[in-house]
Each structure stands twice: as C-alpha cells, then as structure tokens.
Design a protein around this motif. Structure first.
Motif, PDB file in Angstrom:
ATOM      1  N   LEU A  32       0.246  -0.960  -0.059  1.00  0.00           N
ATOM      2  CA  LEU A  32      -0.187  -0.560   0.156  1.00  0.00           C
ATOM      3  C   LEU A  32       0.974   1.074   0.425  1.00  0.00           C
ATOM      4  CD1 LEU A  32      -2.648   1.006   0.009  1.00  0.00           C
ATOM      5  CD2 LEU A  32      -2.687   0.886   2.747  1.00  0.00           C
ATOM      6  N   ARG A  33       0.401   2.048  -1.275  1.00  0.00           N
ATOM      7  CA  ARG A  33       1.887   3.244  -1.187  1.00  0.00           C
ATOM      8  C   ARG A  33       0.424   4.783  -0.421  1.00  0.00           C
ATOM      9  NH1 ARG A  33       3.173   5.843  -6.702  1.00  0.00           N
ATOM     10  NH2 ARG A  33       2.671   3.566  -7.332  1.00  0.00           N
ATOM     11  N   LYS A  34      -0.377   4.034  -0.820  1.00  0.00           N
ATOM     12  CA  LYS A  34      -1.255   5.971  -0.954  1.00  0.00           C
ATOM     13  C   LYS A  34      -2.658   5.640  -0.414  1.00  0.00           C
ATOM     14  CE  LYS A  34      -2.210  10.491  -1.823  1.00  0.00           C
ATOM     15  NZ  LYS A  34      -1.822  10.862  -3.168  1.00  0.00           N
ATOM     16  N   ARG A  35      -3.549   6.388   0.692  1.00  0.00           N
ATOM     17  CA  ARG A  35      -4.858   5.823   0.954  1.00  0.00           C
ATOM     18  C   ARG A  35      -5.285   7.501   1.230  1.00  0.00           C
ATOM     19  NH1 ARG A  35      -6.051   1.821   5.786  1.00  0.00           N
ATOM     20  NH2 ARG A  35      -5.719   0.011   3.668  1.00  0.00           N
ATOM     21  N   SER A  36      -6.356   7.722   0.389  1.00  0.00           N
ATOM     22  CA  SER A  36      -6.810   9.483   1.069  1.00  0.00           C
ATOM     23  C   SER A  36      -8.291   9.761   0.322  1.00  0.00           C
ATOM     24  CB  SER A  36      -6.207  10.306   0.386  1.00  0.00           C
ATOM     25  OG  SER A  36      -6.051  10.045  -0.955  1.00  0.00           O
ATOM     26  N   LEU A  37      -9.620  10.650   1.160  1.00  0.00           N
ATOM     27  CA  LEU A  37     -10.563  10.539   0.811  1.00  0.00           C
ATOM     28  C   LEU A  37     -10.526  11.875   0.237  1.00  0.00           C
ATOM     29  CD1 LEU A  37     -12.100   9.935   4.147  1.00  0.00           C
ATOM     30  CD2 LEU A  37     -11.927   8.604   2.586  1.00  0.00           C
TER      31      LEU A  37
END
Length: 126
Positions: A32-37
């Motif tokens: 997982l590199r990036k998670r956002s809303l």
C-alpha cells in the motif's frame, strides 16, 4: 471506481476497499503506497431520485479495475478522480431508503494506491 496496475512499478489505484493482501503470498507482492479520501465538493445538500431500474439493480455490484503497463502518477489520478466527483457527486452520495441518493458537503470517496511487484501477465494469472 478506479483501479490501475503496472510492473515493478505495477501500481493499483482503487476507489473501492483498499487492495490489501489476503494471504502471505499476496502480502509479498503488494504494498500500500497511499490511501486518502476525495471530496465530492458538494456545496449544498440535495437529493436525486433513483429510477425503477436502479431500484431493481440495487444488489448488483460492478467492481472494476484499470490496468496499465506503465506507471501512472497517483497525484494526477487523484486530481482527475476529484474532477469526476465534482461533476458526478452522486458517486459519493448516500442511498436513502432505496429511493434517492443524498449528496452533502461531507461526502467523500476513498481511493488507494498499491504497488505490485510483478509483471502484468503475472498479475493477471494470480
């Protein structure tokens, strides 16, 4: 909404649940590199009635993925997704009693970016 993939720089972007490895074998190939809303950018709450067809298809899910051989820029993908949500805020709205979609200023949609350590052919065969 979107998912994208690439080799050694194989990347997966998803607006559904984040693609997290479900087995030890998978955990070695995904990161997982990036998670956002991403906000729908709605200024004032409104409702959109759903059609009879929407009601009858309410239990259908259309998960999908986009795969790319070359590495894509996550910032550009997220910016593009933000523009899509601005013009189609119902994609981030809430279904109310299977009768309408309520769009409000607090609506947002999750997006995740995952790196996969394999070729496109290897990914498709897993």
């Amino acid at each position: 909404l979107p998912i994208s993939v690439r080799r050694r720089n194989l990347s997966v972007a998803s607006s559904n649940r984040p693609l997290i490895a479900s087995s030890t074998r998978e955990s070695k190939i995904t990161k997982l590199r990036k998670r956002s809303l991403v906000s729908t950018q709605v200024k004032k709450e409104f409702d959109v009635p759903i059609s009879v067809a929407d009601f009858h298809l309410r239990n259908e899910q259309l998960p999908f993925a986009y795969f790319f051989d070359a590495r894509l820029d996550p910032s550009e993908l997220q910016e593009s997704f933000s523009k899509v949500l601005k013009y189609f805020p119902t994609a981030g709205g809430k279904l109310i009693n299977y009768q309408q979609i309520r769009c409000s200023p607090s609506d947002s949609v999750p997006i995740s970016f995952v790196d996969v350590e394999m070729t496109m052919q290897e990914w498709l065969s897993v």
